[in-house]
Design an enzyme around this catalytic site. Structure first.
Site, PDB file in Angstrom:
ATOM      1  NE  ARG A   1       4.153   9.970   3.964  1.00 15.26           N
ATOM      2  CZ  ARG A   1       4.883  10.905   3.364  1.00 15.26           C
ATOM      3  NH1 ARG A   1       4.474  12.160   3.372  1.00 15.26           N
ATOM      4  NH2 ARG A   1       5.989  10.613   2.744  1.00 15.26           N
TER       5      ARG A   1
ATOM      6  CD  GLU B   1       0.853  -6.693   3.342  1.00 15.93           C
ATOM      7  OE1 GLU B   1       0.746  -5.458   3.356  1.00 15.93           O
ATOM      8  OE2 GLU B   1       1.741  -7.305   3.965  1.00 15.93           O
TER       9      GLU B   1
ATOM     10  CG  ASP C   1      -0.127  -0.250   2.529  1.00 18.01           C
ATOM     11  OD1 ASP C   1       1.097  -0.053   2.515  1.00 18.01           O
ATOM     12  OD2 ASP C   1      -0.754  -0.648   3.532  1.00 18.01           O
TER      13      ASP C   1
ATOM     14  CD  GLU D   1       0.424   4.333   4.518  1.00 23.39           C
ATOM     15  OE1 GLU D   1      -0.484   4.988   5.054  1.00 23.39           O
ATOM     16  OE2 GLU D   1       1.624   4.669   4.587  1.00 23.39           O
TER      17      GLU D   1
ATOM     18  CG  HIS E   1       6.800   4.344  10.141  1.00 23.58           C
ATOM     19  ND1 HIS E   1       6.521   3.130  10.693  1.00 23.58           N
ATOM     20  CD2 HIS E   1       6.259   4.318   8.897  1.00 23.58           C
ATOM     21  CE1 HIS E   1       5.864   2.393   9.816  1.00 23.58           C
ATOM     22  NE2 HIS E   1       5.677   3.091   8.724  1.00 23.58           N
TER      23      HIS E   1
ATOM     24  CG  HIS F   1      11.037   5.597   9.520  1.00 23.63           C
ATOM     25  ND1 HIS F   1      11.331   6.570   8.597  1.00 23.63           N
ATOM     26  CD2 HIS F   1      10.311   4.667   8.865  1.00 23.63           C
ATOM     27  CE1 HIS F   1      10.809   6.245   7.420  1.00 23.63           C
ATOM     28  NE2 HIS F   1      10.189   5.078   7.557  1.00 23.63           N
TER      29      HIS F   1
HETATM   30  C1  UD1 Z   1       6.686   4.854   3.599  1.00 23.82           C
HETATM   31  C2  UD1 Z   1       5.286   4.411   3.173  1.00 23.82           C
HETATM   32  C3  UD1 Z   1       4.584   3.718   4.330  1.00 23.82           C
HETATM   33  C4  UD1 Z   1       5.441   2.629   4.945  1.00 23.82           C
HETATM   34  C5  UD1 Z   1       6.806   3.166   5.282  1.00 23.82           C
HETATM   35  C6  UD1 Z   1       7.671   2.038   5.766  1.00 23.82           C
HETATM   36  C7  UD1 Z   1       4.183   5.862   1.545  1.00 23.82           C
HETATM   37  C8  UD1 Z   1       3.351   7.068   1.335  1.00 23.82           C
HETATM   38  N1  UD1 Z   1       4.487   5.583   2.805  1.00 23.82           N
HETATM   39  O1  UD1 Z   1       6.511   5.849   4.577  1.00 23.82           O
HETATM   40  O2  UD1 Z   1       3.377   3.152   3.858  1.00 23.82           O
HETATM   41  O3  UD1 Z   1       4.809   2.175   6.115  1.00 23.82           O
HETATM   42  O4  UD1 Z   1       7.389   3.744   4.113  1.00 23.82           O
HETATM   43  O5  UD1 Z   1       8.779   2.494   6.450  1.00 23.82           O
HETATM   44  O6  UD1 Z   1       4.538   5.224   0.604  1.00 23.82           O
HETATM   45  N2  UD1 Z   1      14.289   8.373   4.493  1.00 23.82           N
HETATM   46  C9  UD1 Z   1      15.665   8.322   4.363  1.00 23.82           C
HETATM   47  N3  UD1 Z   1      16.234   7.119   4.063  1.00 23.82           N
HETATM   48  C10 UD1 Z   1      15.510   5.981   3.916  1.00 23.82           C
HETATM   49  C11 UD1 Z   1      14.119   6.045   4.061  1.00 23.82           C
HETATM   50  C12 UD1 Z   1      13.531   7.257   4.338  1.00 23.82           C
HETATM   51  O7  UD1 Z   1      16.351   9.303   4.514  1.00 23.82           O
HETATM   52  O8  UD1 Z   1      16.094   4.918   3.657  1.00 23.82           O
HETATM   53  C13 UD1 Z   1      13.662   9.675   4.806  1.00 23.82           C
HETATM   54  C14 UD1 Z   1      13.630  10.639   3.632  1.00 23.82           C
HETATM   55  O9  UD1 Z   1      13.837  11.954   4.099  1.00 23.82           O
HETATM   56  C15 UD1 Z   1      12.199  10.504   3.116  1.00 23.82           C
HETATM   57  C16 UD1 Z   1      11.459  10.286   4.422  1.00 23.82           C
HETATM   58  O10 UD1 Z   1      12.313   9.453   5.192  1.00 23.82           O
HETATM   59  O11 UD1 Z   1      11.775  11.635   2.400  1.00 23.82           O
HETATM   60  C17 UD1 Z   1      10.088   9.672   4.334  1.00 23.82           C
HETATM   61  O12 UD1 Z   1      10.077   8.533   3.490  1.00 23.82           O
HETATM   62  P1  UD1 Z   1       8.711   8.138   2.727  1.00 23.82           P
HETATM   63  O13 UD1 Z   1       8.932   6.907   1.934  1.00 23.82           O
HETATM   64  O14 UD1 Z   1       8.201   9.335   2.012  1.00 23.82           O
HETATM   65  O15 UD1 Z   1       7.682   7.901   3.893  1.00 23.82           O
HETATM   66  P2  UD1 Z   1       7.657   6.805   5.044  1.00 23.82           P
HETATM   67  O16 UD1 Z   1       7.109   7.476   6.242  1.00 23.82           O
HETATM   68  O17 UD1 Z   1       8.959   6.135   5.107  1.00 23.82           O
HETATM   69  N1  UDP Z   2      12.161  -3.328  10.402  1.00 23.53           N
HETATM   70  C1  UDP Z   2      13.535  -3.441  10.314  1.00 23.53           C
HETATM   71  N2  UDP Z   2      14.326  -2.558  10.998  1.00 23.53           N
HETATM   72  C2  UDP Z   2      13.806  -1.566  11.762  1.00 23.53           C
HETATM   73  C3  UDP Z   2      12.394  -1.436  11.825  1.00 23.53           C
HETATM   74  C4  UDP Z   2      11.602  -2.326  11.128  1.00 23.53           C
HETATM   75  O1  UDP Z   2      14.047  -4.335   9.647  1.00 23.53           O
HETATM   76  O2  UDP Z   2      14.582  -0.816  12.362  1.00 23.53           O
HETATM   77  C5  UDP Z   2      11.307  -4.282   9.658  1.00 23.53           C
HETATM   78  C6  UDP Z   2      10.258  -4.977  10.465  1.00 23.53           C
HETATM   79  O3  UDP Z   2      10.755  -6.154  11.085  1.00 23.53           O
HETATM   80  C7  UDP Z   2       9.198  -5.268   9.420  1.00 23.53           C
HETATM   81  C8  UDP Z   2       9.295  -4.070   8.502  1.00 23.53           C
HETATM   82  O4  UDP Z   2      10.589  -3.531   8.707  1.00 23.53           O
HETATM   83  O5  UDP Z   2       9.511  -6.420   8.671  1.00 23.53           O
HETATM   84  C9  UDP Z   2       8.237  -3.071   8.831  1.00 23.53           C
HETATM   85  O6  UDP Z   2       8.544  -1.878   8.191  1.00 23.53           O
HETATM   86  P1  UDP Z   2       7.908  -0.501   8.639  1.00 23.53           P
HETATM   87  O7  UDP Z   2       7.494  -0.560  10.056  1.00 23.53           O
HETATM   88  O8  UDP Z   2       8.884   0.551   8.227  1.00 23.53           O
HETATM   89  O9  UDP Z   2       6.659  -0.364   7.671  1.00 23.53           O
HETATM   90  P2  UDP Z   2       5.147  -0.910   7.734  1.00 23.53           P
HETATM   91  O10 UDP Z   2       5.172  -2.375   7.947  1.00 23.53           O
HETATM   92  O11 UDP Z   2       4.449  -0.152   8.806  1.00 23.53           O
HETATM   93  O12 UDP Z   2       4.612  -0.518   6.395  1.00 23.53           O
END
Ligand code: UD1
Ligand code: UDP
Length: 382
Positions: free
Chosen positions: A212, A120, A98, A134, A210, A243
């Site tokens: 939004r 999923e 999602d 999502e 984490h 995160h």
């Molecule tokens: C995204 C997904 C969410 C999922 C989450 C898992 C969307 C809208 N949201 O949210 O469904 O639960 O990922 O973690 O698709 N960033 C880094 N390095 C990384 C990852 C993230 O610097 O490796 C920072 C960046 O500044 C980025 C911000 O995190 O802009 C947010 O990342 P983003 O993918 O937009 O949103 P998530 O909250 O991670």
């Molecule tokens: N996870 C990880 N390292 C972390 C936090 C989460 O490997 O520091 C793994 C966790 O075990 C799970 C997945 O990341 O498999 C979940 O990701 P996240 O919580 O970012 O996203 P969501 O599942 O809420 O979309």
């Protein structure tokens, strides 16, 4: 022999954890040419998963920007996918879950008239803004997809209520496949503090947060409740791999810095995370994936959200919704830390989400759909 080209598309950490075992399974099938495209919506957190599973993508859109917006993610994915799809010409695209990558990947495939499989599929809250964005992403992908791989019977029933009954397969969740390859008895953590913690005599609470829709006031309430828990219970050690989102980093450090028993650490590699989960006392999280993994490891979970699209573990008694208000979160955690019977009632292994064979079922279903196999896979029975 007929061969088909199947392209997996993913971009964030959770998609990678749940798609990597499937991409590897597809690459082992003699009649499938498996291709992998990452958008890199996440960069570091995605690469960490790719390393663990030794998966090398064929295409990498490298789209991530600091503080990216939903529009930039979606438009950059959509434009990037155009060239990839023209070059690769897959017979089927697979997207997961999602995220914005999921939605944009499905939409790009549709624009190129490429069939879409949704891994999923069928999770719902029926609240458009929670989880945001999502819930709408998965509903829009359901409208586009030709194949729907549902983890649980209730996910399948959600789709049936929406009139989606063709191309639906009950497979279990691939995260349980991943979990079975990572948890080992004598794991050595690369993060020093995780080796030093006394998991027997102390109560280690694993935290992640984490989402939004929790940005701002809900996150402030959650962080305040977590600090109260650490203050009130001297035997608690709180471990929070934060995160990389700057919004989350700022909130976590603002509210939780400077406490001797609160450990704010960098995001963990997935094997480190799974092994920490296997050793901890309690999980407090707004993550989707942790709600699926912790029950399989017999760990109680307090969900830091107002709702969940994963009601199966709530029904099994291993997960409770704690909401996003400070007082109820503190009270629910306090109860689990003081009432042995309440804790024991939640601390039993439950496996409503899978049996570790989801990837095999999905690959079989794809082969069946393309006439490469006579029978569909037998459905997952929880
Ligand atoms: C995204 C997904 C969410 C999922 C989450 C898992 C969307 C809208 N949201 O949210 O469904 O639960 O990922 O973690 O698709 N960033 C880094 N390095 C990384 C990852 C993230 O610097 O490796 C920072 C960046 O500044 C980025 C911000 O995190 O802009 C947010 O990342 P983003 O993918 O937009 O949103 P998530 O909250 O991670
Ligand atoms: N996870 C990880 N390292 C972390 C936090 C989460 O490997 O520091 C793994 C966790 O075990 C799970 C997945 O990341 O498999 C979940 O990701 P996240 O919580 O970012 O996203 P969501 O599942 O809420 O979309």
């Amino acid at each position: 022999m007929n061969r088909i080209r199947v392209m997996t598309i993913f971009g964030t950490r959770p998609e990678a954890i749940k798609m990597a075992p499937l991409a590897l399974e597809l690459s082992r099938r003699p009649q499938i040419d498996a291709l992998c495209c990452v958008t890199a919506q996440h960069r570091q957190m995605l690469d960490s998963v790719l390393d663990i599973f030794r998966l090398v993508p064929d295409f990498d859109l490298n789209i991530m920007e600091p503080r990216q917006t939903l529009s930039t993610i979606t438009s950059k994915c959509l434009l990037g996918m155009e060239e990839v799809l023209e070059q690769a010409r897959p017979d089927l695209v697979l997207v997961h879950g999602d995220t914005s990558t999921t939605f944009a990947g499905a939409l790009a495939a549709f624009y190129h008239r490429v069939p879409v499989g949704h891994v999923e599929a069928g999770l719902r809250t029926y609240d458009k803004y929670s989880p945001y964005p999502e819930e709408m992403n998965r509903r829009m992908v359901s409208a586009i997809a030709d194949l729907h791989f549902c983890p649980t019977p209730s996910n399948r029933d959600n789709l049936a209520r929406e009139g989606i009954e063709q191309g639906v397969f009950l497979t279990g969740n691939t995260v349980i496949d991943a979990l079975q390859t990572t948890v080992v008895k004598d794991f050595h953590f690369s993060e020093g503090v995780l080796n030093d913690l006394d998991y027997v005599n102390r109560k280690v609470i694993l935290v992640t947060c984490h989402r939004r829709e929790n940005y701002g006031t809900p996150m402030a309430h959650i962080m305040t409740a977590l600090r109260r828990v650490a203050d009130a219970f001297p035997d608690v050690e709180l471990v929070y791999p934060v995160h990389l989102s700057p919004v989350v980093q700022e909130a976590a450090h603002q509210y939780l810095d400077g406490h001797p028993r609160i450990h704010l650490i960098a995001p963990l590699a997935v094997d480190e995370m799974h092994n920490l989960m296997a050793r901890c006392h309690l999980v407090m999280t707004d993550s989707g994936g942790l709600q699926e993994e912790a029950p399989a490891l017999g760990k109680p979970v307090l969900v830091l959200r107002r709702e969940t699209e994963r009601p199966e573990a709530v029904a099994a008694g291993t997960v409770q919704l704690a909401g996003t208000e400070e007082e109820p979160i503190f009270q629910m955690a306090s109860r689990l830390l003081t009432d042995l019977a309440a804790y024991a009632a939640m601390a039993h292994a439950a496996n409503p989400y899978g049996d570790g064979r989801a990837c095999g079922r999905i690959a079989d279903a794809i082969e069946y759909r393309f006439g490469l196999r006579a029978q569909p896979p037998a459905p997952f029975h929880p």
